[in-house]
Design a protein around this motif. Structure first.
Motif, mmCIF file in Angstrom:
data_model
loop_
_atom_site.group_PDB
_atom_site.id
_atom_site.type_symbol
_atom_site.label_atom_id
_atom_site.label_comp_id
_atom_site.label_asym_id
_atom_site.label_seq_id
_atom_site.Cartn_x
_atom_site.Cartn_y
_atom_site.Cartn_z
ATOM 1 N N ASN A 1 1.078 -1.356 0.013
ATOM 2 C CA ASN A 1 0.338 -0.244 -0.188
ATOM 3 C C ASN A 1 1.367 1.485 -0.163
ATOM 4 O O ASN A 1 1.537 1.694 1.247
ATOM 5 N N LEU A 2 0.836 1.965 -0.537
ATOM 6 C CA LEU A 2 1.529 2.864 -1.760
ATOM 7 C C LEU A 2 1.586 4.193 0.332
ATOM 8 O O LEU A 2 2.205 5.201 0.642
ATOM 9 N N GLN A 3 0.517 4.277 0.786
ATOM 10 C CA GLN A 3 0.575 5.196 1.759
ATOM 11 C C GLN A 3 1.533 3.893 3.152
ATOM 12 O O GLN A 3 1.874 5.196 3.406
ATOM 13 N N THR A 4 1.264 3.270 3.171
ATOM 14 C CA THR A 4 2.714 2.765 4.340
ATOM 15 C C THR A 4 4.077 3.068 4.004
ATOM 16 O O THR A 4 4.638 3.271 4.276
ATOM 17 N N VAL A 5 4.250 3.091 2.554
ATOM 18 C CA VAL A 5 5.562 3.361 2.003
ATOM 19 C C VAL A 5 5.867 5.089 1.936
ATOM 20 O O VAL A 5 6.403 4.884 2.589
ATOM 21 N N ALA A 6 4.721 5.432 1.932
ATOM 22 C CA ALA A 6 4.917 7.361 2.227
ATOM 23 C C ALA A 6 4.898 7.047 4.035
ATOM 24 O O ALA A 6 6.052 7.831 4.328
ATOM 25 N N SER A 7 4.391 6.442 4.929
ATOM 26 C CA SER A 7 4.510 6.630 6.451
ATOM 27 C C SER A 7 6.315 6.264 6.402
ATOM 28 O O SER A 7 6.663 6.912 7.495
ATOM 29 N N MET A 8 6.535 5.014 5.841
ATOM 30 C CA MET A 8 7.835 4.950 5.939
ATOM 31 C C MET A 8 9.138 6.338 5.740
ATOM 32 O O MET A 8 9.869 6.263 6.319
ATOM 33 N N ILE A 9 8.622 6.698 5.008
ATOM 34 C CA ILE A 9 9.460 7.620 4.367
ATOM 35 C C ILE A 9 9.954 8.804 5.842
ATOM 36 O O ILE A 9 10.272 9.481 5.786
ATOM 37 N N ILE A 10 8.930 9.373 5.867
ATOM 38 C CA ILE A 10 7.972 10.169 7.316
ATOM 39 C C ILE A 10 8.448 9.882 7.919
ATOM 40 O O ILE A 10 9.528 10.984 9.438
ATOM 41 N N LEU A 11 8.298 7.453 8.390
ATOM 42 C CA LEU A 11 9.490 7.897 9.584
ATOM 43 C C LEU A 11 10.730 8.553 9.860
ATOM 44 O O LEU A 11 11.125 8.583 10.705
ATOM 45 N N GLY A 12 11.265 7.935 8.573
ATOM 46 C CA GLY A 12 12.991 8.167 8.682
ATOM 47 C C GLY A 12 13.124 9.326 9.162
ATOM 48 O O GLY A 12 14.065 10.168 9.637
ATOM 49 N N ALA B 1 10.804 -0.496 8.472
ATOM 50 C CA ALA B 1 10.687 0.140 10.001
ATOM 51 C C ALA B 1 11.721 0.186 10.486
ATOM 52 O O ALA B 1 12.191 1.329 10.972
ATOM 53 N N GLU B 2 12.419 -1.379 10.436
ATOM 54 C CA GLU B 2 13.556 -0.985 11.158
ATOM 55 C C GLU B 2 14.009 -0.385 11.161
ATOM 56 O O GLU B 2 15.494 0.700 11.019
ATOM 57 N N GLU B 3 14.118 -0.371 8.973
ATOM 58 C CA GLU B 3 15.664 0.088 8.016
ATOM 59 C C GLU B 3 16.044 1.501 8.510
ATOM 60 O O GLU B 3 16.426 2.230 8.614
ATOM 61 N N ALA B 4 14.882 2.331 8.492
ATOM 62 C CA ALA B 4 13.776 3.808 8.774
ATOM 63 C C ALA B 4 14.103 4.468 9.738
ATOM 64 O O ALA B 4 14.690 5.007 9.499
ATOM 65 N N VAL B 5 14.157 3.807 10.269
ATOM 66 C CA VAL B 5 14.451 4.305 11.805
ATOM 67 C C VAL B 5 15.643 4.388 11.880
ATOM 68 O O VAL B 5 16.754 4.994 12.513
ATOM 69 N N LYS B 6 16.683 3.343 11.826
ATOM 70 C CA LYS B 6 18.315 3.229 11.498
ATOM 71 C C LYS B 6 19.047 3.898 11.615
ATOM 72 O O LYS B 6 19.832 4.663 11.364
ATOM 73 N N GLN B 7 18.510 4.432 10.017
ATOM 74 C CA GLN B 7 19.090 5.001 8.874
ATOM 75 C C GLN B 7 18.674 6.475 9.365
ATOM 76 O O GLN B 7 19.523 7.547 9.239
ATOM 77 N N GLY B 8 18.203 6.857 10.335
ATOM 78 C CA GLY B 8 16.764 7.745 10.936
ATOM 79 C C GLY B 8 18.365 7.991 11.888
ATOM 80 O O GLY B 8 18.393 9.498 12.054
ATOM 81 N N ASP C 1 24.145 4.885 18.047
ATOM 82 C CA ASP C 1 23.303 4.112 18.961
ATOM 83 C C ASP C 1 22.345 4.060 19.626
ATOM 84 O O ASP C 1 22.118 3.460 20.324
ATOM 85 N N ALA C 2 21.894 5.062 19.491
ATOM 86 C CA ALA C 2 20.813 5.130 20.279
ATOM 87 C C ALA C 2 19.906 4.312 19.341
ATOM 88 O O ALA C 2 17.884 4.421 20.473
ATOM 89 N N TYR C 3 19.392 3.658 18.275
ATOM 90 C CA TYR C 3 18.834 3.050 17.612
ATOM 91 C C TYR C 3 18.760 1.954 19.032
ATOM 92 O O TYR C 3 19.059 1.244 19.471
ATOM 93 N N ASP C 4 17.567 1.760 18.551
ATOM 94 C CA ASP C 4 16.898 -0.071 19.894
ATOM 95 C C ASP C 4 16.323 -0.301 19.060
ATOM 96 O O ASP C 4 15.067 0.250 18.707
ATOM 97 N N LYS C 5 16.157 -1.291 18.522
ATOM 98 C CA LYS C 5 15.345 -2.224 17.798
ATOM 99 C C LYS C 5 14.297 -2.644 18.536
ATOM 100 O O LYS C 5 12.803 -2.956 17.670
ATOM 101 N N ASN C 6 13.784 -2.829 19.932
ATOM 102 C CA ASN C 6 13.080 -3.340 21.194
ATOM 103 C C ASN C 6 11.731 -2.066 21.069
ATOM 104 O O ASN C 6 10.638 -2.066 20.913
ATOM 105 N N ASN C 7 12.252 -0.928 20.545
ATOM 106 C CA ASN C 7 11.318 -0.559 20.303
ATOM 107 C C ASN C 7 9.803 0.287 18.787
ATOM 108 O O ASN C 7 9.285 0.492 18.771
#
Lengths: 212, 266, 274
Positions: free
Chosen positions: B79-90, B116-123, B131-137
């Motif tokens: 779903n394109l909305q999820t894709v857009a959401s992942m970009i905003i998440l980053g 999502a993990e990748e987007a957050v990690k890249q962010g 180091d602030a990236y916590d996979k459990n979140n």
């Protein structure tokens, strides 16, 4: 009325009340019902997929009918599991590309046809003031045009464009209001259904226990 | 009917030639603008005011020292909305990382989790704080709509995030989540292209990104040529639709139906 | 805090309590309110009524238990109307939590009307990925559903002999609580030109009026009100009709709350400006 029906209806009633208790504040009963629904739904979905997907579409064709080509989409599907490994996650891209390619190919022409072109055709309406229909048509046209202008991102909302966009957002808000009204109707229906069920439970139990 | 026409008609639906023409035009617009963006030409996109609201929400969470909850809707990655959401998440992660605020991301679909993990990690990496990236979140809750909703409501009530950001494809759960978030006093910014869910976000959130603005936000934030090109292409298509509608209505008013009937699909 | 500010900051639990009471009173003291029938619901009723005995109607039961209150009466009334007229039914349930509910409805009504599986109706059951299933059924029902819900091959069912795809059914009615309806419109109507009507939850109703106006669907039932209209027309069941009194009292209370909230808002704003 058999005992089983009474017990299961009582369980359903208890869970409904657990969820309703959230209206007061978060509490252990709500938490219990919340965790139960998360667990049950995960298990239910896994089972239903197994019996409605895997068994009739993979297991039976391959083992009973010798239709081995059903293994090809199965392998493709299993490739998506490679996502769980950092090293092999690239493999999953083949399956996703295959799925996306087909889904987009099928969807785009039909989406364009059903959501854009047919709607476009239905919106080209004669605008006049000889009867009320002509005025309604004008309103529909105005609504569509101003709505489209609001979602125009290549220009700032200034001047005439800004005015039309403002009218567009007003029209959208009126539409949202109508949608919200219908939702209230829907939510009240759900509440009414639950209350009716609780009432039915009460009648059922009193009849079973005291015979009236 | 000539034999050649008969042969072709079994492969080609002549009744839907209008679909082909319009689709072709739309594709041409999008490709043109993607090309322009790739060549480095600057393409103007107006700033979406919702972005200021996101920044404000992050700022508020920083002041309060409480986490931010990011919900990406209940649909999968197709779903394109999820894709857009992942970009905003980053981008949200980048903001969050700068202020050292925890970011919680409950997820409804298993496929969305690694993205999502990748987007957050890249962010976090972009913000210089890997180091602030916590996979459990980034937590998978459930595939089932209301089980997921119950789970997210639980997080809202127990972890009391200062800000709830909801971007993606939402259905009946939108009001339940937004209402719970409102009751916890969190600042809420939401966006979805599911028109029927927008009324609930409008009433229960502090700011709502409406419909296509969600895609525009992701294009604006990412500056990705493909997204920018698509946005500009669809803008041109909208302009064309406005012209067609005005022309069609005028001709219909004067009793000329040939133009509008070309758009009829059997 | 003055009166208006208090009105604005009223604890939501009071609202819940008052709405709850407004719902409970008509449950305990039932009364009837008139139900006005709209053209979009009548169109569906007229279409089903025009079917001859032996014609096939495809009933898509695409809702989950949480939407039962709103749309279940629609499915029930249509199924009863079809069974009463000896119209044959093909039934699918493409929502993951839907198959059990559809099965419950079928077993209850087939017993009541003495209808037999495979002769008077065919219950296809559930398959995941509804868009693909809707497309597949356009070619042949046997592609996504080689067997019916009970595991019987479709070819061995008397009613399915010679029935291949949507061309062999007179009309498709989708009763839904999710975006499956969109796929019936896009794939069912768009790709295979099926004659389609939909019954949806209140939340979804406003979304489907453009499709009604453009003729992509010929009928629309929205929420419990739509269901009650169908019950009035078909005279099959009265659960939704009974619920209309509850709906009415609750709506009156909510309107009063909205008015009170707005008075509070405008008056407190006026005071602030002063």
């Amino acid at each position: 009325m058999d005992l089983g029906t009474i017990i299961w209806n009582t369980v359903a009633l208890f869970l409904t009340l657990c969820i309703f208790s959230f209206l007061y504040k978060d509490n252990p009963f709500y938490k219990f019902a919340e965790h139960l629904v998360v667990g049950v739904s995960a298990g239910y979905f896994a089972i239903i997929l197994y019996f409605n997907g895997f068994i009739p579409k993979v297991w039976e064709p391959v083992t009973q009918k010798g239709e081995w080509w059903y293994l090809l989409p199965t392998i493709l599907g299993m490739m998506t599991w490679a996502r769980f490994s950092k090293k092999w996650s690239w493999i999953s891209r083949f399956a996703i590309a295959f799925y996306m390619g087909i889904a987009v190919g099928v969807a785009i022409p039909l989406e364009m046809q059903q959501r854009v072109i047919k709607q476009l055709h239905a919106t080209m309406l004669p605008v006049h003031f000889t009867n009320i229909q002509g005025v309604w048509n004008l309103l529909i046209m105005l609504g569509v045009l101003c709505g489209l202008i609001y979602f125009f991102f290549s220009m700032g909302h200034k001047g005439v464009v800004g005015g039309a966009a403002r009218l567009g957002i007003w029209i959208l808000m009126i539409g949202f209001g109508a949608g919200f009204g219908l939702t209230v109707m829907g939510r009240i229906s759900l509440l009414a259904d639950r209350i009716t069920e609780i009432h039915n439970w009460y009648l059922m139990v009193t009849k079973a226990l005291w015979g009236f | 009917m000539s034999p050649i026409f008969f042969y072709l008609s079994s492969w080609f639906d002549f009744n839907r030639i209008n679909v082909l023409v319009i689709l072709g035009l739309f594709f041409a617009f999008v490709f043109y603008f993607i090309n322009q963006a790739k060549k480095g030409k600057s393409l103007f996109v107006r700033r979406i005011s919702g972005l200021d609201a996101i920044e404000e929400a992050v700022g508020r969470a920083t002041e309060m020292g409480k986490p931010i909850l990011y919900i990406s809707g209940i649909e999968d990655m197709d779903n394109l909305q999820t894709v857009a959401s992942m970009i905003i998440l980053g981008n949200v992660t980048e903001m969050v990382a700068r202020y050292d605020v925890p970011l919680l991301v409950p997820i409804c679909r298993p496929f969305v989790v690694p993205v999502a993990e990748e987007a957050v990690k890249q962010g976090y990496i972009k913000a210089g704080k890997p180091d602030a990236y916590d996979k459990n979140n980034i937590r998978y809750i459930s595939d089932e709509q209301f089980a997921y909703t119950a789970g997210v409501n639980g997080i809202m009530l127990r972890e009391r995030p200062a800000a709830n950001l909801m971007f993606g494809s939402f259905f009946a759960e939108s009001l339940i989540m937004a209402e719970t978030g409102f009751s916890t006093g969190a600042i809420q910014v939401a966006g979805t292209a599911n028109i029927h869910q927008l009324p609930f976000f409008v009433v229960a959130c502090d700011y709502t990104i409406i419909g296509e603005e969600l895609f525009a936000t992701s294009a604006y934030l990412s500056k990705e040529p493909k997204l920018l090109g698509s946005l500009k292409g669809s803008d041109l298509a909208k302009f064309l639709i406005i012209i067609i509608l005005i022309l069609g209505a005028l001709l219909e008013t004067f009793g000329i139906t040939k133009f509008s009937s070309w758009f009829f699909v059997r | 805090m003055n009166f208006y500010e208090r009105l604005m900051n009223l604890d939501r639990r009071w609202v819940y309590l008052v709405v709850g009471i407004a719902v409970i009173i008509p449950v305990l003291n039932p009364f009837r309110v008139p139900v006005y029938v709209t053209q979009e619901v009548k169109a569906i009723y007229d279409c089903v009524e025009s079917l001859e005995p032996g014609d096939i109607l495809f009933l898509a039961i695409d809702y989950d238990p949480q939407a039962m209150a709103e749309v279940h009466p629609m499915a029930k009334a249509i199924m009863r109307q079809c069974f009463a007229k000896d119209v044959k039914l093909i039934i699918s349930a493409l929502s993951q939590n839907g198959p059990g509910m559809a099965e419950q409805l079928i077993s209850e009504l087939s017993k009541e009307f003495g209808k037999k599986s495979g002769i008077d109706y065919c219950y296809l059951g559930y398959k995941p990925y509804f868009s693909i299933v809707i497309l597949g059924m356009g070619q042949n029902f046997r592609i996504p559903f080689p067997t019916d819900y009970y595991g019987v091959p479709l070819d061995s069912l008397p009613m399915m002999r010679g029935v291949q795809n949507y061309d062999d059914v007179k009309v498709v009615i989708d009763i839904s609580s999710g975006n499956i309806t969109d796929y019936w419109i896009i794939y069912g109507n768009g790709r295979y030109n099926v004659k389609l009507a939909v019954g949806v939850t209140g939340v979804m109703t406003a979304n489907y009026y453009p499709y009604l106006a453009s003729g992509q669907i010929f009928g629309l039932m929205g929420g419990l009100k739509g269901a009650s209209e169908y019950e009035v027309l078909s005279k099959q069941g009265d659960r939704a009709i009974k619920m209309m009194s509850i709906q009415t009292t609750a709506h009156i209370v909510i309107i009063l709350f909205i008015v009170a909230g707005n008075i509070g808002y405008f008056m407190s704003r006026k005071k602030k400006i002063k």
